[in-house]
Design a protein around this motif. Structure first.
Motif, PDB file in Angstrom:
ATOM      1  N   SER A 164     -84.827  16.266  29.842  1.00  5.84           N
ATOM      2  CA  SER A 164     -85.073  17.289  28.823  1.00  5.84           C
ATOM      3  C   SER A 164     -84.355  16.995  27.507  1.00  5.84           C
ATOM      4  N   GLY A 165     -83.600  15.902  27.477  1.00  8.62           N
ATOM      5  CA  GLY A 165     -82.922  15.501  26.246  1.00  8.62           C
ATOM      6  C   GLY A 165     -81.719  16.349  25.893  1.00  8.62           C
ATOM      7  N   ILE A 166     -81.142  17.011  26.849  1.00  5.07           N
ATOM      8  CA  ILE A 166     -79.973  17.853  26.591  1.00  5.07           C
ATOM      9  C   ILE A 166     -78.759  16.991  26.250  1.00  5.07           C
ATOM     10  N   LYS A 167     -78.047  17.416  25.216  1.00  2.00           N
ATOM     11  CA  LYS A 167     -76.763  16.805  24.871  1.00  2.00           C
ATOM     12  C   LYS A 167     -75.702  17.894  24.861  1.00  2.00           C
ATOM     13  N   THR A 168     -74.546  17.560  25.380  1.00  2.00           N
ATOM     14  CA  THR A 168     -73.446  18.525  25.415  1.00  2.00           C
ATOM     15  C   THR A 168     -72.357  18.110  24.439  1.00  2.00           C
ATOM     16  N   GLU A 169     -71.551  19.078  24.056  1.00  2.00           N
ATOM     17  CA  GLU A 169     -70.437  18.787  23.160  1.00  2.00           C
ATOM     18  C   GLU A 169     -69.329  18.037  23.903  1.00  2.00           C
ATOM     19  N   LYS A 170     -69.028  18.466  25.117  1.00  2.00           N
ATOM     20  CA  LYS A 170     -67.940  17.857  25.888  1.00  2.00           C
ATOM     21  C   LYS A 170     -68.479  16.826  26.880  1.00  2.00           C
ATOM     22  N   ASP A 171     -67.628  15.891  27.243  1.00  2.00           N
ATOM     23  CA  ASP A 171     -67.964  14.921  28.281  1.00  2.00           C
ATOM     24  C   ASP A 171     -68.029  15.623  29.640  1.00  2.00           C
ATOM     25  N   ILE A 172     -68.957  15.172  30.481  1.00  2.00           N
ATOM     26  CA  ILE A 172     -69.095  15.738  31.821  1.00  2.00           C
ATOM     27  C   ILE A 172     -68.928  14.631  32.863  1.00  2.00           C
ATOM     28  N   LEU A 173     -68.153  14.916  33.897  1.00  2.00           N
ATOM     29  CA  LEU A 173     -68.004  14.020  35.033  1.00  2.00           C
ATOM     30  C   LEU A 173     -68.858  14.544  36.185  1.00  2.00           C
ATOM     31  N   PHE A 174     -69.768  13.720  36.692  1.00  2.00           N
ATOM     32  CA  PHE A 174     -70.567  14.057  37.864  1.00  2.00           C
ATOM     33  C   PHE A 174     -69.971  13.289  39.043  1.00  2.00           C
ATOM     34  N   VAL A 175     -69.484  14.014  40.040  1.00  2.00           N
ATOM     35  CA  VAL A 175     -68.608  13.399  41.040  1.00  2.00           C
ATOM     36  C   VAL A 175     -69.074  13.656  42.475  1.00  2.00           C
ATOM     37  N   GLY A 176     -69.021  12.602  43.284  1.00  2.00           N
ATOM     38  CA  GLY A 176     -69.092  12.717  44.731  1.00  2.00           C
ATOM     39  C   GLY A 176     -67.678  12.470  45.230  1.00  2.00           C
ATOM     40  N   SER A 177     -67.016  13.516  45.711  1.00  2.00           N
ATOM     41  CA  SER A 177     -65.585  13.420  46.040  1.00  2.00           C
ATOM     42  C   SER A 177     -65.372  13.120  47.520  1.00  2.00           C
ATOM     43  N   VAL A 178     -64.212  12.591  47.821  1.00  2.00           N
ATOM     44  CA  VAL A 178     -63.867  12.254  49.202  1.00  2.00           C
ATOM     45  C   VAL A 178     -62.816  13.223  49.737  1.00  2.00           C
ATOM     46  N   GLY A 179     -62.720  13.285  51.065  1.00  2.00           N
ATOM     47  CA  GLY A 179     -61.598  13.936  51.720  1.00  2.00           C
ATOM     48  C   GLY A 179     -61.533  15.443  51.629  1.00  2.00           C
ATOM     49  N   GLU A 180     -62.669  16.118  51.517  1.00  2.00           N
ATOM     50  CA  GLU A 180     -62.610  17.582  51.465  1.00  2.00           C
ATOM     51  C   GLU A 180     -62.420  18.178  52.850  1.00  2.00           C
ATOM     52  N   GLU A 181     -63.027  17.560  53.853  1.00  2.00           N
ATOM     53  CA  GLU A 181     -63.022  18.122  55.200  1.00  2.00           C
ATOM     54  C   GLU A 181     -61.753  17.754  55.981  1.00  2.00           C
ATOM     55  N   GLY A 182     -61.344  18.672  56.848  1.00  2.00           N
ATOM     56  CA  GLY A 182     -60.327  18.404  57.861  1.00  2.00           C
ATOM     57  C   GLY A 182     -59.109  17.646  57.376  1.00  2.00           C
ATOM     58  N   LEU A 183     -58.847  16.538  58.078  1.00  2.00           N
ATOM     59  CA  LEU A 183     -57.655  15.747  57.776  1.00  2.00           C
ATOM     60  C   LEU A 183     -57.784  14.954  56.475  1.00  2.00           C
ATOM     61  N   GLY A 184     -58.936  15.041  55.840  1.00  2.00           N
ATOM     62  CA  GLY A 184     -59.065  14.452  54.505  1.00  2.00           C
ATOM     63  C   GLY A 184     -58.108  15.102  53.526  1.00  2.00           C
ATOM     64  N   ASP A 185     -57.795  16.389  53.791  1.00  2.00           N
ATOM     65  CA  ASP A 185     -56.727  17.104  53.088  1.00  2.00           C
ATOM     66  C   ASP A 185     -56.890  17.105  51.566  1.00  2.00           C
ATOM     67  N   LEU A 186     -58.135  17.164  51.108  1.00  2.00           N
ATOM     68  CA  LEU A 186     -58.429  17.215  49.667  1.00  2.00           C
ATOM     69  C   LEU A 186     -57.893  16.000  48.920  1.00  2.00           C
ATOM     70  N   ARG A 187     -57.853  14.854  49.591  1.00  2.00           N
ATOM     71  CA  ARG A 187     -57.250  13.676  48.970  1.00  2.00           C
ATOM     72  C   ARG A 187     -58.009  13.238  47.716  1.00  2.00           C
TER      73      ARG A 187
END
Length: 430
Positions: A164-187
């Motif tokens: 759609s050609g959208i531009k934002t003023e601020k930078d955006i980080l699109f992230v696939g994060s690790v360690g959310e579950e269990g013993l991953g402990d939000l690492r």
């Protein structure tokens, strides 16, 4: 849930990730969201999200069938990285701990990233069959909702912005994060906010259920593994020798009694749980090792510290008493911290939370603030604006082998909602 029942549950403190309140939305944020949603580019992005739902579903199947237990997210991360790259980002990298990050640059040059994430890992161990089965319109597979669906939402948002050609003023980080579950402990989040050096000024996590659920608070937890060791021997020939399992039983009993007394007397909900135990070699052997894993949670950080002290004192007392009980020899013990998630809560008056509530209401859902144990625990504990929103659609069986997901009208809207919140926080370039 009707309001009277909700109030009763709040008073009784029975919900571990309970709703906190339905807060007032300031008019200026309602107007801001309404103006933003009327923009031609935003309407086009919404249409793109709807038009690409078949591909979003295909992405969901692809990602689900790449198993990603905590500490083993690398292969799924590679697939997600390829999807980010194909969707279009200015740069992409995988950091030291495995977070996959795509940067979409803004136009203002202003410092401070807006982050949007879903977590790569699932609770299921290596070897789990994650083949997706279709039953009518329903998709069934372990992890298909939590949080693989969230990953596909991130991809769909990015595609829609670019198409759609959208531009934002601020930078955006699109992230696939690790360690959310269990013993991953939000690492993954601990690295992002403590070690990465990235200047992140707000965070939007996608993880959870229906439209309307918003977390602005983190439920803290501390987790320990107790390891008890002894000499071991034959159940008959070495009878009377100090037995780690017997010591473990005493430890559970002493801790449970003390912890129950504490949690029953405190006004702020606090919990404890012995989740796993193990050890031993056979029914006719005195074990040489015994262990348990314990989870303690609290809304108030002070309570979390206090129940941790109770746990440690209980373990010391139990082992001392057991060794003095007349057994031959002694057992030794070790406490290993395996989890530490901080508590915290952000005020509903923060712009990000106001925007999230206003955007939720724009889609016809009633915004309800609450708390949970999610990726936002880390930024929230640091006072950094953060929310966790639901992935929408219909689903059930999270953390079970029978997990399922079904697209419905809310599936489109949940992605549109995530986009609207992100654009309101990052600023639409004029």
């Amino acid at each position: 849930m009707k309001k009277p029942a909700f109030v009763i549950l709040m008073v009784l403190g029975l919900l571990s990730s309970s709703m906190i309140a339905q807060e007032e939305i300031q008019k200026k944020y309602t107007k801001e969201i309404e103006r933003l949603a009327k923009k031609k580019q935003v309407k086009e992005a919404f249409a793109q999200i709807k038009a690409q739902m078949d591909q979003t579903t295909a992405d969901l199947i692809t990602l689900t069938e790449v198993l990603a237990p905590p500490f083993m997210e690398e292969e799924r991360g590679k697939v997600f990285a390829k999807m980010l790259e194909e969707a279009g980002v200015d740069s992409i990298w995988t950091d030291k701990v495995g977070n996959v990050i795509g940067l979409r640059k803004g136009t203002s040059g202003e410092s401070g990233y807006v982050g949007v994430d879903a977590h790569l890992d699932v609770v299921f161990p290596e070897g789990t069959d994650v083949s997706v089965k279709k039953v009518g319109d329903t998709l069934k597979a372990p992890g298909i909702g939590d949080d693989t669906r969230g990953l596909t939402m991130v991809i769909s948002m990015l595609k829609a912005m670019n198409k759609s050609g959208i531009k934002t003023e601020k930078d955006i980080l699109f992230v696939g994060s690790v360690g959310e579950e269990g013993l991953g402990d939000l690492r993954g989040m601990k690295y992002m906010f403590n070690e990465s050096g990235l200047n992140i000024d707000s965070w939007i996590a996608i993880d959870g259920g229906s439209l309307g659920r918003i977390s602005n608070a983190g439920l803290g937890s501390k987790r320990y593994k107790l390891l008890i060791k002894g000499q071991g021997g034959h159940s008959w020939g070495s009878f009377g020798l100090a037995n780690p399992h017997h010591a473990l039983g005493k430890a559970i009993d002493i801790f449970s009694e003390a912890a129950w007394e504490y949690t029953s007397s405190t006004m702020s909900k606090t919990s404890f749980n012995v989740g796993r135990i193990g050890g031993g070699t056979s029914v006719n052997s005195i074990p040489f090792e015994s262990w348990m894993e314990v989870d303690m949670r609290a809304i108030d950080p002070k309570n979390l510290d206090e129940i941790e002290i109770i746990f440690k004192k209980s373990m010391e007392k139990a082992i001392t008493e057991y060794n003095a009980s007349g057994v031959r020899g002694k057992v030794t013990f070790e406490l290993i911290k395996i989890g530490n998630r901080p508590s915290g809560e952000l005020p509903p008056s923060l712009p990000l939370i106001q925007r999230t509530m206003a955007a939720t209401k724009f889609f016809g859902a009633t915004p309800s603030l609450g708390r949970g144990s999610t990726n936002i625990n880390i930024p929230v504990a640091k006072g950094i604006p953060a929310v966790c929103i639901g992935r929408g659609g219909k689903g059930g069986g999270a953390h079970s082998l029978h997990e399922w997901y079904l697209n419905d009208e809310e599936s489109d809207e949940s992605i549109q909602l995530a986009l609207l919140i992100t654009l309101s926080q990052a600023g639409l370039d004029k």
